[in-house]
Design an enzyme around this catalytic site. Structure first.
Site, mmCIF file in Angstrom:
data_model
loop_
_atom_site.group_PDB
_atom_site.id
_atom_site.type_symbol
_atom_site.label_atom_id
_atom_site.label_comp_id
_atom_site.label_asym_id
_atom_site.label_seq_id
_atom_site.Cartn_x
_atom_site.Cartn_y
_atom_site.Cartn_z
ATOM 1 N N GLU A 45 48.330 147.395 -121.899
ATOM 2 C CA GLU A 45 48.509 148.239 -120.726
ATOM 3 C C GLU A 45 48.065 149.638 -121.150
ATOM 4 O OE1 GLU A 45 52.109 149.495 -117.680
ATOM 5 O OE2 GLU A 45 52.505 148.020 -119.234
ATOM 6 N N ARG A 98 57.759 139.472 -131.793
ATOM 7 C CA ARG A 98 57.301 140.859 -131.868
ATOM 8 C C ARG A 98 57.475 141.361 -133.285
ATOM 9 N NH1 ARG A 98 56.967 143.254 -126.821
ATOM 10 N NH2 ARG A 98 56.770 145.444 -127.347
ATOM 11 N N LYS A 137 56.314 152.462 -126.616
ATOM 12 C CA LYS A 137 55.368 153.487 -126.214
ATOM 13 C C LYS A 137 56.073 154.675 -125.560
ATOM 14 C CE LYS A 137 52.497 150.382 -124.439
ATOM 15 N NZ LYS A 137 51.388 149.709 -123.755
#
Ligand code: ATP
Ligand code: MG
Length: 560
Positions: free
Chosen positions: A40, A265, A275
């Site tokens: 993204e 992850r 982020k």
């Protein structure tokens, strides 16, 4: 990185699934393995993304397949071209290539819309006029199904309302398009999830063309299907969303039916990876930017001196598993150290310089020594290093009153080698009016050229690094420590800003480097002998005003 140096990703559970899928009779028999990396574009990539890139691109490489790069920009907020460019740069730097397969999810808005109408027409989606609060209140619980009074509205009515949603007739939040799946499902993602919402907001690529946007869970399987992805590899938080992924995939008329597989992850101690938090560090000035060498971002690691090979080796060694875990930052450092040990030239630099005068070496004379760039790699060549009466050495390599077991310079103490040059012995020091030592005095043994005395006597002191004061170049050197003192600043209930390490950056000015470094430019890594691995700062260093970063110290704190 050369193809041959990369090596093939080792087998993991994902590859076991793929092997079954492409075997005769498998769901992808005869197909080329095709993956994608879907960031993204709302921030810079970090080391967690590097793992995902390794899994996505590395898996495609292993199967001689393809991996697409896709900007997952279906959410109209926060996106920025700066991020799109940086993401591409970082992936290329890591050594991966999407060839001509660079896509934007927003390019598929029209197709997504078409599939949404298809679902309505099949009686598999409906426009629901419950507000967000009402929807939450009607969500039910494990024993009670969700409810919506709009679920059984006629297909024609939903189609009409959906078209008017698109036309902009309704305000944000007035209605949603919901998939008609199972209001009683034990998996709440399947309780008629919203798949389109109204959002009167400009999109950075499609402008004002749309005021309805698809939800991630609806958009993602469509993006994968349109691109002909076979294996959609993602992180574990999407596991409970897989039934919805499959439902969308199986109910739209796109011929491709991708398979989603989830993996753990990556978390690393002493840092944060979200982020949002990284952005906050940048925007509130806790670091100098996304590429601050203390950041876990790819650009930060690059500026710190990390190499693509070291990040790849890290990704390979941490492995791909199905359970989340946290890796020690020290392990990442250890991967860099191993790579630089192999590839970095050994040079001399003095970080806390103090003058050393060789009193029996004539003023005005000078000579050069040929020093190998790497003791174990003769193919890396050698260079000339100048020597004269006036040198700099590290201040801590002299003690007037030595502590026990001190093996360096001390008046009348043991002989020491100046690396690659001569054997010296300290004969005293000179002080300024305030009593500070400002110069060290030594005598050299002219019969020890290259560092070994002609008479073969044993030298008990240490081998010290030095630079010639006549030719030395000045530099600023930046030393780094963990950005966070706390091992788990990301943990629930902690304010990560309160975990920041106030001593994570130390700036040294007036460091002295051997003259061969005068023209060093990024990207270049060196071992400063006895001190660690350093790189030229890729932002601030200029000829005549050199800036170096310590990439990693020499000593391994990682316990294997
Ligand atoms: P954040 O939650 O910090 O915003 P994200 O997961 O939303 O991160 P994306 O840009 O959506 O970031 O990530 C792109 C891809 O990278 C996704 O497939 C995601 O699963 C993967 N990814 C992100 N963070 C990690 C991580 N820490 N470890 C492994 N993969 C990751
Ligand atoms: Mg995401």
């Amino acid at each position: 990185m050369a193809e041959s140096e990369k090596g093939v990703m080792s087998q993991n559970f994902i590859h076991n699934f793929i092997d079954e899928d492409i075997a005769p009779g498998g769901q992808f028999a005869g197909r080329t393995v095709h993956t994608r990396f879907p960031p993204e574009p709302n921030g810079y990539l970090h080391i967690g993304h590097a793992k995902a890139i390794y899994v996505d691109f590395g898996t495609a490489e292993k199967y001689h397949g393809m991996c697409n790069l896709r900007m997952d920009d279906t959410n109209p907020t926060k996106e920025d071209v700066e991020f799109v460019d940086a993401i591409q740069e970082d992936i290329k730097w890591l050594g991966y290539d999407w060839e001509d397969r660079f896509y934007y999810a927003s390019d598929y808005f029209e197709q997504m819309y078409g599939y949404a109408e298809e679902l309505i027409q099949k009686g598999l989606a409906y426009v629901c006029q419950l507000s967000a609060e009402e929807m939450a209140a009607n969500r039910g619980d494990i024993n009670t199904p969700a409810t919506s009074p709009y679920r059984d509205r006629p297909i024609e009515e939903s189609l009409d309302l959906f078209r008017r949603m698109r036309a902009g007739e309704f305000p944000d939040g007035a209605m949603t398009l919901r998939a008609k799946i199972d209001l009683a499902s034990g998996n709440f993602n399947m309780r008629d999830p919203a798949i389109y919402r109204i959002k009167h907001q400009r999109h950075h690529r499609t402008g004002d063309a749309w005021c309805i946007y698809p939800m991630y869970d609806f958009a993602h399987p469509i993006e994968d299907a349109i691109e002909g992805i076979t294996h959609s590899l993602c992180t574990l938080e999407f596991e409970a969303h897989r039934p919805l992924y499959d439902w969308v995939r199986d109910n739209i008329s796109c011929p491709y039916k991708p398979r989603q597989i989830e993996f753990a992850r990556l978390g690393i101690d002493h840092t944060v990876m979200s982020k949002r938090k990284l952005r906050q560090l940048v925007e509130e000035g806790y670091v100098s930017g996304w590429d601050d060498p203390r950041m876990p971002t790819i650009c930060g690691l690059r500026r710190r001196g990390y190499t693509p090979a070291s990040i790849r080796s890290f990704s390979e060694q941490i492995g791909v598993a199905k359970a989340d875990s946290t890796v020690e930052y020290a392990f990442l450092e250890s991967c860099l150290r191993s790579d630089l040990d192999r590839t970095a030239s050994r040079v001399m630099a003095v970080l806390h310089p103090i003058p050393l005068t060789i009193v029996n070496y004539p003023e005005g004379r000078s000579e050069t020594f040929t020093i190998e760039n790497h003791p174990k790699a003769p193919e890396m060549g050698s260079r000339e290093v100048s020597f004269s009466r006036h040198l700099f050495i590290e201040a801590e390599d002299f003690m007037e009153e030595p502590v026990k077991k001190y093996k360096r310079l001390t008046p009348g103490g043991m002989e020491c080698r100046l690396k690659g040059a001569y054997v010296i012995s300290c004969v005293g020091c000179r002080r300024d009016e305030e009593g500070n030592v400002v110069e060290i005095l030594a005598e050299y043994d002219p019969d020890s050229r290259g560092g070994d005395p002609a008479d073969g006597r044993k030298i008990k002191g240490a081998a010290l690094h030095w630079v010639d004061a006549e030719t030395a170049v000045d530099a600023e050197v930046r030393l780094y420590d963990n950005l966070f003192d706390d091992a788990a600043p990301d943990a629930a209930g902690k304010n990560f800003l309160e975990c920041l390490n106030p001593h994570s950056l130390e700036v040294l000015k007036g460091c002295k480097l051997e003259a061969s470094l005068a023209h060093a430019a990024a990207p270049a890594d060196f071992q400063f002998m006895r001190l660690g691995y350093f790189c030229v700062d890729n932002r601030d260093s200029k000829p005549g005003a050199l800036v170096f970063n310590r990439s990693v110290s020499l000593k391994d704190s990682f316990k294997k």
